[in-house]
Design an enzyme around this catalytic site. Structure first.
Site, PDB file in Angstrom:
ATOM      1  N   GLN A 109       0.569  -0.970  -0.260  1.00 32.13           N
ATOM      2  CA  GLN A 109       0.280  -0.283   0.260  1.00 32.13           C
ATOM      3  C   GLN A 109       1.207   1.383  -0.241  1.00 32.13           C
ATOM      4  O   GLN A 109       0.267   2.098  -1.188  1.00 32.13           O
ATOM      5  CB  GLN A 109      -0.926   0.231   1.249  1.00 32.13           C
ATOM      6  N   ASP A 120      -5.940   7.063   8.302  1.00 34.23           N
ATOM      7  CA  ASP A 120      -6.402   5.417   8.332  1.00 34.23           C
ATOM      8  C   ASP A 120      -7.603   5.000   9.020  1.00 34.23           C
ATOM      9  O   ASP A 120      -7.593   6.132   9.971  1.00 34.23           O
ATOM     10  CB  ASP A 120      -5.043   4.353   8.112  1.00 34.23           C
ATOM     11  N   CYS A 151      -6.272   4.917   2.346  1.00 32.33           N
ATOM     12  CA  CYS A 151      -5.697   3.031   1.763  1.00 32.33           C
ATOM     13  C   CYS A 151      -7.144   2.808   1.334  1.00 32.33           C
ATOM     14  O   CYS A 151      -7.478   1.975   0.486  1.00 32.33           O
ATOM     15  CB  CYS A 151      -4.633   2.590   2.768  1.00 32.33           C
TER      16      CYS A 151
END
Ligand code: CP
Ligand code: NVA
Length: 317
Positions: free
Chosen positions: A146, A233, A272
């Site tokens: 990622q 995130d 992500c």
């Protein structure tokens, strides 16, 4: 050096992609360079079956949309074949050891294993016991694929990585760890902005700081001011219990329009994914024109194809 001035060698001196700690800036530029070539080839409809006849096994002990689909589609486009091995279905999920699994898969001529699991040590054990390339598809500590796709996306957007102010907000988790390693090694100014008690692992911070510019701060203003990239995130990573104290601590680190207003006028938002709107990011940011989340998700495909080409064409036996 930056990606554009890097002269590709067509190889890297690694058998595996486990955590990025031991990858040099040149290794990373090599991957990004090849990812760009593979992306162009795909867009132009040019065949690029560099892994014809190769097999990638994909072991998942956690859920996935992007990682599973991008690896499976990626190996297919490269002329190879994928085996999806959910831990619910294979004996690993019933206690068979990593060592035995590695020995068995080696005997079947598997060329690469992508593994998503909890413990980083399991990924490392698989690499030390198997006769194949191991690619970390996320552990509790790292998510290197990622992070590589993320910096490739930043490069596409800004035409450079050096001196980009890249600011991550929230939990000091696997993403924070991999982003600071990838960012530091490629000359970015990385800020990890986390509340007390949720900072990244200090050993990984120290390792990243030896390689480049990484600042850990609890000040949203400091991290957001003139930032080129705002990244966040989830509050709770896979396998973590929901905890109201953590929500309370992380809410002030939400990426919202006030945070965006402090950033550079050309700043972009990245995540992500999967995202939780109203928690780590507001709808008006993630669904705005500043958000490049789908370009970022797509780039998982191109970058992982580059990683597979560089690792799976080697002799592992
Ligand atoms: N970003 C990411 O790894 O997504 P998945 O969990 O869907 O694979
Ligand atoms: N930190 C998140 C990333 C998901 C891609 C998790 O580990 O669940």
């Amino acid at each position: 050096m930056d990606v554009s001035s890097y002269k590709p060698k067509g190889k890297i001196e690694h058998k595996h992609l486990l955590n990025l700690l031991d990858y040099s800036p040149s290794d990373i530029y090599e991957i990004l360079h090849l990812a760009g070539k593979l992306k162009t080839a795909l867009y132009k409809g040019k065949k690029h079956e560099y892994l014809k006849g190769k097999t990638l096994a994909m072991i998942f002990t956690k859920s996935s949309t992007r990682t599973r689909v991008s690896f499976e589609q990626g190996i297919f486009q490269l002329g190879g074949h994928a085996l999806f091995l959910s831990s619910n279905d294979i004996q690993l999920g019933r206690g068979e050891t990593i060592r035995d699994t590695a020995g068995v898969l080696s005997g079947y001529g598997i060329d690469g294993v992508m593994i998503r699991t909890f413990k980083q040590s399991d990924v490392e054990e698989l690499a030390s016991c198997g006769k194949f390339a191991v690619i970390n598809g996320l552990t509790d500590d790292f998510h290197p694929c990622q992070a590589l796709a993320d910096i490739f996306t930043v490069y596409e957007r800004f035409g450079k990585l050096k001196d980009i102010k890249f600011s991550y907000f929230g939990d000091g988790n696997n993403m924070a760890h991999s982003l600071m390693l990838a960012g530091a090694k490629t000359g970015m100014n990385v800020y990890i902005c986390s509340p007390k008690g949720y900072e990244p692992n200090p050993e990984i911070v120290e390792a990243a700081q030896k390689q480049g510019n990484v600042t850990v701060t609890d000040s949203v203003e400091e991290a957001a001011k003139d930032a080129d990239v705002l990244y966040t995130d989830v509050f709770f990573s896979m396998g973590q219990e929901k905890d109201p104290a953590k929500v309370k601590a992380l809410m002030p680190y939400q990426v919202n329009s006030d945070v965006l207003a402090l950033a550079s006028k050309d700043a972009v938002f990245m995540h992500c994914l999967p995202a939780h709107r109203g928690e780590e990011v507001t709808e008006d940011v993630i669904d705005s024109t500043r958000s490049i989340i789908f370009q970022e998700a797509e780039n998982r495909l191109h970058v992982q194809k580059a990683v597979m080409c560089l690792l799976m064409n080697k002799k592992h036996r």
